[in-house]
Design a protein around this motif. Structure first.
Motif, mmCIF file in Angstrom:
data_model
loop_
_atom_site.group_PDB
_atom_site.id
_atom_site.type_symbol
_atom_site.label_atom_id
_atom_site.label_comp_id
_atom_site.label_asym_id
_atom_site.label_seq_id
_atom_site.Cartn_x
_atom_site.Cartn_y
_atom_site.Cartn_z
ATOM 1 N N TRP A 422 1.025 -1.167 -0.058
ATOM 2 C CA TRP A 422 0.037 0.279 0.533
ATOM 3 C C TRP A 422 1.021 1.465 0.364
ATOM 4 N N LEU A 425 2.189 1.996 -3.269
ATOM 5 C CA LEU A 425 1.417 2.175 -4.068
ATOM 6 C C LEU A 425 0.891 3.790 -4.221
ATOM 7 N N GLU A 426 1.277 4.564 -2.736
ATOM 8 C CA GLU A 426 0.515 5.751 -2.512
ATOM 9 C C GLU A 426 2.306 6.576 -2.996
ATOM 10 N N LEU A 428 3.148 5.671 -5.634
ATOM 11 C CA LEU A 428 3.167 5.901 -6.739
ATOM 12 C C LEU A 428 1.990 7.025 -6.994
ATOM 13 N N GLU A 429 1.203 7.195 -6.620
ATOM 14 C CA GLU A 429 0.489 8.193 -6.637
ATOM 15 C C GLU A 429 1.121 9.247 -6.498
ATOM 16 N N ARG A 432 3.247 10.290 -9.737
ATOM 17 C CA ARG A 432 2.228 10.983 -10.428
ATOM 18 C C ARG A 432 1.666 11.825 -10.571
ATOM 19 N N THR B 49 -6.970 5.725 -6.169
ATOM 20 C CA THR B 49 -5.434 5.860 -5.577
ATOM 21 C C THR B 49 -4.709 4.359 -6.725
ATOM 22 N N ILE B 50 -5.728 3.728 -6.685
ATOM 23 C CA ILE B 50 -5.365 2.764 -7.859
ATOM 24 C C ILE B 50 -5.309 3.141 -9.314
ATOM 25 N N LEU B 52 -5.859 6.165 -10.538
ATOM 26 C CA LEU B 52 -4.591 6.638 -10.748
ATOM 27 C C LEU B 52 -3.040 6.197 -11.357
ATOM 28 N N ALA B 53 -2.575 4.831 -10.535
ATOM 29 C CA ALA B 53 -1.749 4.074 -10.315
ATOM 30 C C ALA B 53 -1.870 3.430 -12.399
ATOM 31 N N LEU B 54 -3.440 2.951 -12.121
ATOM 32 C CA LEU B 54 -3.273 2.041 -13.808
ATOM 33 C C LEU B 54 -3.267 3.055 -14.838
#
Lengths: 442, 667
Positions: A422, A425-426, A428-429, A432, B49-50, B52-54
């Motif tokens: 998780w 993932l954060e 990554l966000e 971006r 979040t997911i 966005l990541a995708l």
């Protein structure tokens, strides 16, 4: 008021009860005039009195009460009294008296478990009207084919609304009335079931308030009993979409016994419904209310009492995952109720047959509680359960004991991995987001 | 492990990218299957979040199909999903792709649980605005039609909420279809659906062409308003407000008013209640003429309805109704047509009715003016002030200010003072509290003399009330009075009385002295504080009850800034040092905290700190975080619980004096 002229005791209709009911042939009224008199009395009883005002019309109220008593006696004893023209008058009299908008509840948030119900003030009359109506429906001379012109859908709808009455005495009479109507009017059966559906759905999804749920369920219990096999889709839908969601209601304790009875009736009719029912209960399993959890466990045991082994195998995994959670509940009543399953011989035999599936599900919870639970009685019960498992399947038991520690560690590691995922993932966000905003170059 | 069985093999496909974007779908799928609801919920809440990541494309092609296929979960998870999807347009690539969100939301709009369904409808409404007109007709309208003709009632109820958002942007042919669907839902077999349709009738009427309103909505309204179920009829009353706003007076009179009249006399009290409850809205919607001709008589009936619920709802609307009447002729209407009924309600048998009236009746004085108020309203106020039900009295007291504006305080106090004095000793502490809060205003208007004569003793009596909230309010009241009447007055009338209480046998009263000093010192200034208050505080440092002692420490900390350095250095510090050695840990704690504040202040005043055995400030700070906050520390919060005497006994019942925390003996 108008009542005076109609019910004037000095008027021409005044008759002793003896003349009307008990001794039809008495000198007061020749038997040939009795049917006419019966109709007149019915009409008289359509007059409604205000019982909130305890002082008004005392004489009239008493007169109506004795007239209603006469009617009850007359319809019970007399032969040939139900001529065709009496039907509309009977239904009219009953409708006038019982159909009314129920008053608002006295306490703002009436809690049927805590508060005393407000009793119906007009009960001295109302009770006799119900009594009379039931004798009418139960009379040997009663002919549904004539009555159905008057006891129709609209009548039933109004009757069902009365089940919300706060007065348990009234609901009890209504239960009998509706039961008789369901029994005698085949044409109304589907309609009655559909309207009860609507009441329940409204109760579950809109208001959470309806006083007569237990009574309606009681009637349904006997209705379900009479369903022909194979069950119609409509009935199955009723089970899954109405009866199961009824478990979610806050005031479950008020009608749980009747509800569980209905569910078990269904399963005895058609065992293939076991899986959807148990999955439904799992879905709505109480999360914060221990009292309800105990009720669910009780119902589940009733279901397990009648379960077929082939059905048991289908749901044992989700079922015992839930039972494992209950067994480790910090609330000792919940844990205790779940552990009592091991005192049930039939359930024990099912567990034994499937111990290779159930033992691994239950083991870690049982093992942990045997070390950690605050309540000594629970710990003792858990020891018995563990002992039973050990006797059932000692090889697996030893294996599980040996790997308990490493299993826990594996779980912890998995937990940690999840957290890291998780976090990644954060990140990554975030990256971006920054890229999009042009803060870091792509 | 992750995504082993995901549709379109989510994780596997993602693996092709070979970079860190592998994670999202894998994590999500893994988590969505977790046994723990909480984890599934967390995962859904992080859906953006997911996505966005995708990236937008894979969100559309992998994530949304996966979500659509796997919708069978706990309602809590579904609710979170429904909410998330409402804000997803950007994440699927903007308005051109908004329709991709429809399939999962359509499934959610058919589930049983009402909150989930409602949320799905809300999200659908939101997304509908983001559709292009073409997409709306191609994707959204068909969805609405599917829902409207669904088998189970849930989808049809959901459909009811969607008509009004797609109607305005649809072509004429589609519009006719939408109206047709709405019509059939209004006469649906299931009362749940009819209720949903009735609830949206007003909203739908607003987006329709006027002709259609007259030719289609009005008949629907008429039918719903005479539905066999009262739960449907009462919703029609709500719709009435919206429909009335759309029609001309003439049409209104001919088409709507007969129904509204009928609703006001409905045999079900729930419908009548609804009319009463929506009265102001109805009044505004139908305009002054119809109000005068129709609504006022209806309102009179509601005020004397046989059900208390209805009377109470109507009583609540009295003020608004009067306010909204056209100014010309208003007074006459109120005096002739409303007031007689209000007079009846003052002696109603039901306390909720009286209480509802009491909460608005004072507002009439501004509308009716001084003379009418004195002649007609004051007797009613007085009657309600003496009502047996505390709720009624409280409602009157809390609204005294609007009467004050009209008739002036002198008039008010002459007529109401006896009643107020009586209420000052009311058995219900909330009533006493309301009176206290009104005191500074009264004092300011009445002047010192009158106040001293009539009210001063009351204010002092509250200081020894047995409810903490009252004592606390009385303390703050004193401060406000001193601000109004000045230091001299304080010195002569208040301070001596407060200080005497320091010798009271009851430790609670002794503490009240300290609390008073806390708030009065600033208002009274350095001289009085140093000369009169400080000695008392210092003396109380030897009190046998620990609670008093640690409050001494707190008081010293509080009044420190007002004292000069001599007093601090010579008098305060030694006492705090002594308390710092107290055997009770709470006393010790507060003494040390006070000490660090005093020392800091002395430093600021640039005085050398003589001894070096004071506890260091950081030490006190650390301590501070380790323990719960004492109950007296932030005054003014949660009145009833404040009396709790010891930080360690935060659950103690407020009024149990026996729970006092002390080290050796009782007092």
């Amino acid at each position: 008021m108008a009542a005076v002229s109609v019910l004037d005791p000095q008027g021409e209709f005044q008759l002793s009860s003896a003349s009307l009911g008990e001794s039809p042939g008495s000198a007061d009224v020749p038997s040939s005039e009795q049917p006419e008199l019966f109709l007149k009395k019915l009409q008289q009883c359509c007059v409604i009195f205000d019982f909130m005002d305890t002082l008004s019309d005392l004489k009239m109220k008493e007169y109506k009460r004795s007239t209603l008593n006469e009617l009850v006696d007359y319809i019970t004893i007399s032969r040939g009294c139900l001529t065709e023209q009496t039907y509309p008058e009977v239904v009219r009299m009953v409708s006038c008296n019982i159909f009314r908008t129920l008053p608002p509840s006295d306490s703002n948030e009436f809690d049927p478990e805590e508060d005393e119900p407000t009793l119906e003030a007009s009960w001295p009359h109302l009770q006799l009207v119900y009594e009379f109506f039931i004798r009418f429906l139960e009379s040997q001379e009663f002919q549904p084919s004539i009555a159905k012109k008057y006891i129709d859908q609209k009548f039933v709808l109004q009757l069902l609304e009365l089940f919300d009455s706060e007065d348990p005495r009234e609901r009890d009479y209504l239960k009998t009335v509706l039961h008789r109507i369901y029994g005698k009017f085949l044409g109304l059966r589907a309609f009655i079931r559909k309207q009860i559906n609507n009441i329940f759905l409204r109760f579950v999804y809109e208001t959470e308030h309806f006083n007569g749920v237990a009574e309606l369920l009681e009637i349904l219990g006997s209705i379900i009993n009479g369903f022909a096999l194979p069950l119609k889709a409509e009935h199955k839908q009723f089970l899954v979409k109405v009866l199961i969601p009824l478990h979610t209601v806050r005031s479950l304790s008020l009608f749980h016994a009747q509800l569980a009875y209905c569910i078990v009736q269904f399963l005895e009719k058609d065992p293939s419904l076991t899986e959807p029912v148990i999955r439904g209960l799992m879905k709505f399993w109480p999360k914060t209310c221990s009292q309800k959890e105990v009720m669910f466990l009780g119902e589940l045991e009733e279901i397990l009492d009648v379960i077929e082994p082939s059905q048991f195998v289908k749901i044992q995994e989700p079922l015992f995952k839930q039972i494992a959670k209950c067994v480790s509940s910090p609330h000792f009543q919940v844990a205790e109720r779940a552990l009592y399953y091991w005192n049930n011989e039939y359930i024990m035999s099912l567990i034994e047959e499937n111990s290779n599936v159930i033992l691994p599900i239950m083991f870690s919870s049982l093992y942990r509680i045997s070390k950690e639970h605050w309540n000594p009685a629970i710990v003792a019960l858990v020891y018995n359960v563990l002992k039973a498992f050990m006797e059932m399947n000692s090889t697996m038991f030893d294996e599980l004991t040996a790997t308990y520690k490493s299993d826990r560690q594996r779980e912890k590691k998995k937990e940690k991995e999840r957290e890291e995922l998780w976090k990644k993932l954060e990140d990554l966000e975030l990256k971006r987001g920054l890229r999009r905003d042009g803060i870091i170059p792509t | 492990m992750a995504g082993a069985a995901g549709p379109g093999t989510g994780a596997g496909a993602a693996g092709g990218d070979g970079d860190d974007s592998l994670y999202p779908i894998a994590v999500l799928i893994d988590e969505l299957r977790n046994e723990d609801v909480q984890l599934r919920l967390n995962s859904i809440k992080k859906l953006s979040t997911i996505a966005l990541a995708l990236g937008v494309e894979r969100t559309r092609t992998e994530l949304l199909p996966f979500l659509t296929d796997t919708i069978y979960d706990e309602d809590e998870v579904l609710l979170a999903l429904a909410e998330q999807l409402g804000n997803f347009t950007g994440l699927v690539g903007g308005p051109d792709f908004a329709h991709c969100l429809l399939p999962p939301l359509e499934s959610l709009a058919t589930v049983e649980e009402t909150v989930v369904r409602d949320k799905a409808v809300e999200s659908l409404r939101q997304i509908s605005q983001e559709h292009t007109s073409v997409a709306l007709e191609a994707h959204f309208v068909p969805l609405v039609k599917r829902l409207a003709s669904g088998d189970w009632f849930t989808s049809r109820t959901s459909a009811c909420g969607l008509f009004s958002v797609c109607y305005p942007r649809a072509s004429n042919a589609i519009k006719a279809e939408i109206r047709q669907h709405f019509r059939s839902l209004c006469s649906d077999d299931t009362p749940m659906v009819r209720r949903a349709a009735a609830a949206k009738l007003g909203e739908f009427a607003k987006v329709l062409e006027l002709d259609s309103v007259k030719s289609e909505i009005v008949p629907l309204f008429t039918n719903l308003a005479s539905d066999e179920q009262d739960s449907v009829r009462l919703l029609a009353v709500e719709a009435c407000v919206s429909i009335a706003q759309l029609l001309s007076q003439e049409d209104l009179e001919a088409l709507v008013m007969p129904i509204l009249r009928q609703a006001a006399e409905d045999k079900s009290w729930r419908v009548r209640y609804m009319v009463a409850d929506k009265f102001s809205e109805l009044q505004k919607a139908v305009g002054p003429k119809i109000t005068q001709d129709d609504l006022i008589p209806a309102f009179q009936n509601l005020l004397k309805d046989c059900e208390a619920e209805v009377r109470a709802a109507a009583a609540h609307k009295v003020k608004e109704l009067c306010e909204n009447l056209p100014i010309e002729g208003r007074e006459t209407i109120i005096m002739d047509q409303i007031l007689p009924f209000i007079k009846e309600l003052v002696s109603d048998t039901n306390q909720h009715v009286k209480s509802a009236l009491a909460s608005v009746i004072m507002g009439l004085s501004t509308i009716l003016g001084k003379e009418n108020t004195i002649e007609h309203l004051l007797p009613l106020f007085l009657a309600q002030l003496k009502d047996e039900c505390p709720e009624v009295r409280l409602n009157i007291i809390s609204n005294l200010d609007c009467v004050n504006e009209v008739i002036g305080i002198r008039q008010l106090s002459q007529s109401l003072l006896p009643a107020i004095v009586e209420l000052a000793e009311d058995a219900k502490w909330r009533v006493r509290l309301a009176i206290i809060e009104y005191m500074p205003l009264l004092a300011g208007q009445l002047g010192v003399e009158f106040f001293d004569e009539k009210l001063n003793s009351l204010c002092m009596a509250w200081l020894v009330d047995h409810v903490y909230a009252i004592r606390e309010a009385a303390t703050n009241n004193l401060m406000k009075l001193v601000q109004k009447f000045g230091i001299e007055w304080a010195q002569n009338t208040i301070v001596p009385k407060v200080l005497v209480m320091a010798n009271d046998p009851n430790y609670l009263h002794r503490m009240t002295t300290l609390f008073c000093i806390n708030v009065l010192s600033e208002a009274c200034g350095q001289e009085i504080t140093t000369k009169q208050m400080l000695p008392i505080v210092l003396k109380m440092a030897g009190d046998q009850v620990a609670n008093v002692r640690f409050n001494v420490a707190k008081s010293l900390q509080k009044i420190g800034p007002i004292l000069d350095t001599d007093a601090l250095q010579e008098e305060v510090k030694p006492v705090l040092q002594k308390l710092g050695q107290d055997e009770d840990m709470d006393v010790k704690y507060f003494a040390q905290e006070a000490m660090s504040v005093v020392v800091q202040r002395l430093r600021k005043l640039d005085l050398p700190v003589k001894d070096c055995d004071e506890p260091s400030a950081p030490g006190a700070d650390k301590n501070h975080f380790l323990r719960p906050r004492g109950p007296g520390e932030d005054a003014g919060k949660g009145p009833a619980y404040q009396l709790c005497v010891n930080p360690r006994e935060t659950l103690a019942h407020p009024e149990i004096v026996g729970l006092v925390h002390f080290s050796q003996s009782r007092d």
